[in-house]
Design an enzyme around this catalytic site. Structure first.
Site, PDB file in Angstrom:
ATOM      1  N   ALA A  26     -14.566  13.480 -30.935  1.00  0.00           N
ATOM      2  CA  ALA A  26     -14.288  14.914 -30.869  1.00  0.00           C
ATOM      3  C   ALA A  26     -14.741  15.564 -29.566  1.00  0.00           C
ATOM      4  O   ALA A  26     -14.125  16.509 -29.086  1.00  0.00           O
ATOM      5  CB  ALA A  26     -14.944  15.621 -32.058  1.00  0.00           C
ATOM      6  N   THR A  30     -13.557  19.021 -26.639  1.00  0.00           N
ATOM      7  CA  THR A  30     -14.262  20.305 -26.689  1.00  0.00           C
ATOM      8  C   THR A  30     -13.968  21.163 -25.462  1.00  0.00           C
ATOM      9  O   THR A  30     -13.896  22.390 -25.562  1.00  0.00           O
ATOM     10  CB  THR A  30     -15.780  20.104 -26.840  1.00  0.00           C
ATOM     11  OG1 THR A  30     -16.239  19.213 -25.809  1.00  0.00           O
ATOM     12  CG2 THR A  30     -16.133  19.518 -28.201  1.00  0.00           C
ATOM     13  N   ARG A  38     -20.320  17.705 -35.074  1.00  0.00           N
ATOM     14  CA  ARG A  38     -21.747  17.532 -35.317  1.00  0.00           C
ATOM     15  C   ARG A  38     -22.675  18.148 -34.290  1.00  0.00           C
ATOM     16  O   ARG A  38     -23.885  18.126 -34.464  1.00  0.00           O
ATOM     17  CB  ARG A  38     -22.056  16.033 -35.466  1.00  0.00           C
ATOM     18  CG  ARG A  38     -21.473  15.467 -36.747  1.00  0.00           C
ATOM     19  CD  ARG A  38     -21.563  13.955 -36.830  1.00  0.00           C
ATOM     20  NE  ARG A  38     -21.071  13.510 -38.124  1.00  0.00           N
ATOM     21  CZ  ARG A  38     -19.783  13.404 -38.437  1.00  0.00           C
ATOM     22  NH1 ARG A  38     -18.864  13.696 -37.550  1.00  0.00           N
ATOM     23  NH2 ARG A  38     -19.416  13.010 -39.640  1.00  0.00           N
ATOM     24  N   HIS A 125      -7.893   8.171 -37.101  1.00  0.00           N
ATOM     25  CA  HIS A 125      -7.955   9.155 -38.179  1.00  0.00           C
ATOM     26  C   HIS A 125      -6.669   9.945 -38.349  1.00  0.00           C
ATOM     27  O   HIS A 125      -6.655  10.993 -38.986  1.00  0.00           O
ATOM     28  CB  HIS A 125      -9.146  10.096 -37.948  1.00  0.00           C
ATOM     29  CG  HIS A 125     -10.468   9.400 -38.012  1.00  0.00           C
ATOM     30  ND1 HIS A 125     -11.606   9.843 -37.348  1.00  0.00           N
ATOM     31  CD2 HIS A 125     -10.849   8.257 -38.641  1.00  0.00           C
ATOM     32  CE1 HIS A 125     -12.606   9.017 -37.583  1.00  0.00           C
ATOM     33  NE2 HIS A 125     -12.176   8.049 -38.357  1.00  0.00           N
ATOM     34  N   CYS A 158      12.075  18.944 -52.543  1.00  0.00           N
ATOM     35  CA  CYS A 158      11.612  18.541 -53.884  1.00  0.00           C
ATOM     36  C   CYS A 158      10.415  19.339 -54.381  1.00  0.00           C
ATOM     37  O   CYS A 158       9.898  19.069 -55.468  1.00  0.00           O
ATOM     38  CB  CYS A 158      11.273  17.060 -53.892  1.00  0.00           C
ATOM     39  SG  CYS A 158       9.805  16.646 -52.921  1.00  0.00           S
ATOM     40  N   SER A 197     -20.393  10.740 -31.359  1.00  0.00           N
ATOM     41  CA  SER A 197     -21.781  10.522 -31.785  1.00  0.00           C
ATOM     42  C   SER A 197     -22.013   9.093 -32.249  1.00  0.00           C
ATOM     43  O   SER A 197     -23.155   8.670 -32.419  1.00  0.00           O
ATOM     44  CB  SER A 197     -22.129  11.486 -32.929  1.00  0.00           C
ATOM     45  OG  SER A 197     -21.301  11.234 -34.056  1.00  0.00           O
TER      46      SER A 197
END
Length: 252
Positions: A26, A30, A38, A125, A158, A197
């Protein structure tokens, strides 16, 4: 050793390497205006007064039981459609174009590496740019999701709930992407780790598959893997990579 000397060594390592792999988190984004999780200014700290902790809000169970609360958080805190790549994304894309950098492995879901021009990106992810109806599997882009006014987007075909293709807590990582990440890291002659981290598993354990001596770890705060790094730079990664680009005479 001063940071200037460390960045000079990073540039030297990059110039001498032929199979660079970047593994980021992450903190890579930034400086593009996307908060991390975190750090002191991260989502996990700023959301402490919410009735639900972020770990619960971003779990599969919570999504299934409270999709409206999930989407309220997701839309307001996780989507940053106007964010632009920073110096880190740009240098990595440049190095890939030159054939020096082979793969970007990212824990991020923002798609900024692809926006900068990187093509070989392994998204551990998932991505906010891919969304699927849970009933009929129809694909929806981020732009289409943003245009749906209802809090919980539903498929017009749907009426099924549309789920972002992101890995929530309680969900497993894509094993094919994980195995490709292991293969790339184990092949690398330089592993650059940035903005993570290294506390989220199993992603953090990927570091253990690097067999070389050149690990450059760029992170503002200490990590559990600092002892593995041959080069530690505690500074903003976009700034560091921009300075490295200047030393390498790369126009980004």
């Amino acid at each position: 050793m001063e940071n200037k000397e460390r960045i000079e060594r990073l540039a030297t390592w990059i110039e001498a390497s032929d199979y660079i792999v970047f593994f980021g988190g992450a903190g890579t984004s930034t400086e593009s205006g996307i908060p991390d999780f975190r750090s002191a200014a991260g989502l996990y700290q700023t959301e402490q007064h919410s009735p639900y902790p972020p770990e619960e809000l971003l779990s599969h169970t919570f999504f299934m039981e409270h999709p409206e609360v999930f989407y309220d958080f997701y839309r307001s805190k996780m989507l940053h459609p106007h964010a632009k790549p920073n110096g880190c994304h740009s240098l990595l894309a440049k190095l890939e174009q030159e054939g020096k950098l082979k793969t970007v492995i990212t824990q991020n879901i923002d798609g900024l590496h692809q926006t900068a021009g990187s093509t070989n990106v392994l998204e551990l992810h998932g991505s906010i740019h891919r969304n699927y109806c849970m009933d009929c599997s129809r694909f929806y882009s981020l732009q289409e999701i943003m245009q749906i006014k209802e809090t919980v987007p539903r498929c017009p075909d749907c009426s099924g709930i549309i789920k972002p293709d992101v890995v929530l807590y309680e969900e497993e990582l894509d094993q094919q992407i994980l195995m490709r990440s292991v293969q790339e890291i184990s092949t690398a002659d330089l592993l650059i780790i940035g903005g993570t981290s290294l506390t989220v598993h199993p992603a953090a354990e990927l570091v253990n598959y690097f067999h070389g001596s050149k690990i450059a770890l760029l992170n503002a705060d200490p990590t559990p893997y600092d002892h593995r790094a041959g080069l530690l730079i505690a500074d903003r990664i976009g700034k560091v990579m921009s300075e490295a680009a200047a030393l390498l005479h790369r126009d980004i």
